[in-house]
Design a protein around this motif. Sequence first.
Motif, PDB file in Angstrom:
ATOM      1  N   ILE A  40       0.798  -1.004   0.156  1.00 45.45           N
ATOM      2  CA  ILE A  40      -0.087   0.160  -0.108  1.00 45.45           C
ATOM      3  C   ILE A  40       0.819   1.434  -0.117  1.00 45.45           C
ATOM      4  CG2 ILE A  40      -1.895   1.424   1.156  1.00 45.45           C
ATOM      5  CD1 ILE A  40      -2.750  -1.400   2.411  1.00 45.45           C
ATOM      6  N   SER A  84       1.436   4.100  -3.056  1.00 47.79           N
ATOM      7  CA  SER A  84       1.228   5.715  -2.557  1.00 47.79           C
ATOM      8  C   SER A  84       2.673   6.405  -3.176  1.00 47.79           C
ATOM      9  CB  SER A  84       1.258   5.954  -0.915  1.00 47.79           C
ATOM     10  OG  SER A  84       1.317   7.242  -0.684  1.00 47.79           O
ATOM     11  N   MET A 136      -8.866   8.936   9.622  1.00 44.27           N
ATOM     12  CA  MET A 136      -8.035   7.566   9.282  1.00 44.27           C
ATOM     13  C   MET A 136      -7.435   7.165  10.626  1.00 44.27           C
ATOM     14  SD  MET A 136      -8.197   6.946   6.368  1.00 44.27           S
ATOM     15  CE  MET A 136      -8.907   7.872   4.848  1.00 44.27           C
ATOM     16  N   TYR A 148      -2.221  -0.163   9.281  1.00 40.99           N
ATOM     17  CA  TYR A 148      -3.186  -0.368   8.016  1.00 40.99           C
ATOM     18  C   TYR A 148      -3.819   0.934   7.942  1.00 40.99           C
ATOM     19  CZ  TYR A 148      -3.092  -5.316   6.628  1.00 40.99           C
ATOM     20  OH  TYR A 148      -2.689  -6.622   6.265  1.00 40.99           O
ATOM     21  N   CYS A 179      -3.375   3.156   4.611  1.00 41.96           N
ATOM     22  CA  CYS A 179      -4.189   3.378   3.383  1.00 41.96           C
ATOM     23  C   CYS A 179      -4.673   5.292   3.520  1.00 41.96           C
ATOM     24  CB  CYS A 179      -5.665   2.872   4.008  1.00 41.96           C
ATOM     25  SG  CYS A 179      -5.526   0.940   3.725  1.00 41.96           S
ATOM     26  N   LEU A 181      -2.225   6.560   1.345  1.00 42.41           N
ATOM     27  CA  LEU A 181      -2.557   6.476  -0.175  1.00 42.41           C
ATOM     28  C   LEU A 181      -3.535   7.430  -0.528  1.00 42.41           C
ATOM     29  CD1 LEU A 181      -2.178   4.391  -2.757  1.00 42.41           C
ATOM     30  CD2 LEU A 181      -4.095   3.187  -1.536  1.00 42.41           C
ATOM     31  N   THR A 203      -8.854   3.237  -5.908  1.00 42.38           N
ATOM     32  CA  THR A 203      -8.206   3.577  -4.699  1.00 42.38           C
ATOM     33  C   THR A 203      -8.806   3.571  -3.663  1.00 42.38           C
ATOM     34  OG1 THR A 203      -6.508   4.961  -6.147  1.00 42.38           O
ATOM     35  CG2 THR A 203      -6.257   5.154  -3.800  1.00 42.38           C
ATOM     36  N   ALA A 236      -8.425   1.044  -0.580  1.00 40.37           N
ATOM     37  CA  ALA A 236      -8.271   1.584   1.003  1.00 40.37           C
ATOM     38  C   ALA A 236      -9.298   1.399   1.880  1.00 40.37           C
ATOM     39  CB  ALA A 236      -7.814   3.035   0.918  1.00 40.37           C
ATOM     40  N   PHE A 288      -8.778  -2.219   2.991  1.00 40.64           N
ATOM     41  CA  PHE A 288      -7.900  -2.646   3.903  1.00 40.64           C
ATOM     42  C   PHE A 288      -7.965  -1.992   5.040  1.00 40.64           C
ATOM     43  CE2 PHE A 288      -5.857  -5.319   0.132  1.00 40.64           C
ATOM     44  CZ  PHE A 288      -5.434  -6.074   1.026  1.00 40.64           C
ATOM     45  N   MET A 289      -8.720  -0.961   5.211  1.00 38.90           N
ATOM     46  CA  MET A 289      -9.311  -0.373   6.422  1.00 38.90           C
ATOM     47  C   MET A 289      -9.997  -1.516   7.355  1.00 38.90           C
ATOM     48  SD  MET A 289      -9.196   3.636   6.207  1.00 38.90           S
ATOM     49  CE  MET A 289     -10.234   3.677   4.644  1.00 38.90           C
TER      50      MET A 289
END
Length: 256
Positions: free
Chosen positions: A116, A120, A144, A167, A171, A174, A193, A197, A200-201
Amino acid sequence: MSAQETPDRDSTISVISGLFGGFLGIAVALSLALVIVPSGQFLSLSNYLQILAAFSGAVVFSYYSLRHGGGPGLLWAAGAFALWGIANVAWYAAVFFGVGTFTFPSLIDMGFIASILLLSSAYNRIYPRKQVKGPLLLALLFLMLVVPLAILVTGGITDQGLTILLYFFACGSLIITGLNHSLSDHPAALAGTLLFAISFMAYPIRETFFAGNPYLTILGPFVAAGFSLIVLGLIPYGAGTTQGVPEQPADPPREP
């Protein structure tokens, strides 16, 4: 660039667009299937699709960077996709050879997080910088970090909590890097994207708190769809560049 090269390049883009459009369609179908009838077979197909999309994207990015002078940014994107695919294959290889399964968190997660961050860095090299309003970036950064920090405060400092933080940080990096480098001007890449993201969060949250929930397996097709959209969004831009510099002049900055 020769006159003959343009038709060949356009033809290649059409083939790649068709391939990743197909991946996207399959991902949508699998998402619906996993919601309606959660099944181990659908889950396996989702995992295979993610790996196929990741390695295919790595090949495509490498091809356009080396063959069409797409610039180093596409090689970074190729590395991100390849690293993600390798980490996923490593999990299957461990199971196949009897090493055992990796429980969350593990070295596999470090591979995902590194991929990830590599993606980015790729956006930083592919797209020109475009200043985004500071309050928007601060709001995104807050969103985030608030969830993983709340988990650390309420549950204490644990391996799971720290990995969730990593993570979310990756993210967030990114998304913020993409928005700060003209990603909003490329809707397919932006959608991919965000989908990637968000997946993966949600993934570390699922692994920590909702591991038995069959409906959250939908995150797998989301990742495959994200990969597909990122490739569809990056390729026309990367293929139309020479050493990473657009052939057409960029639009003048808009007045605020």
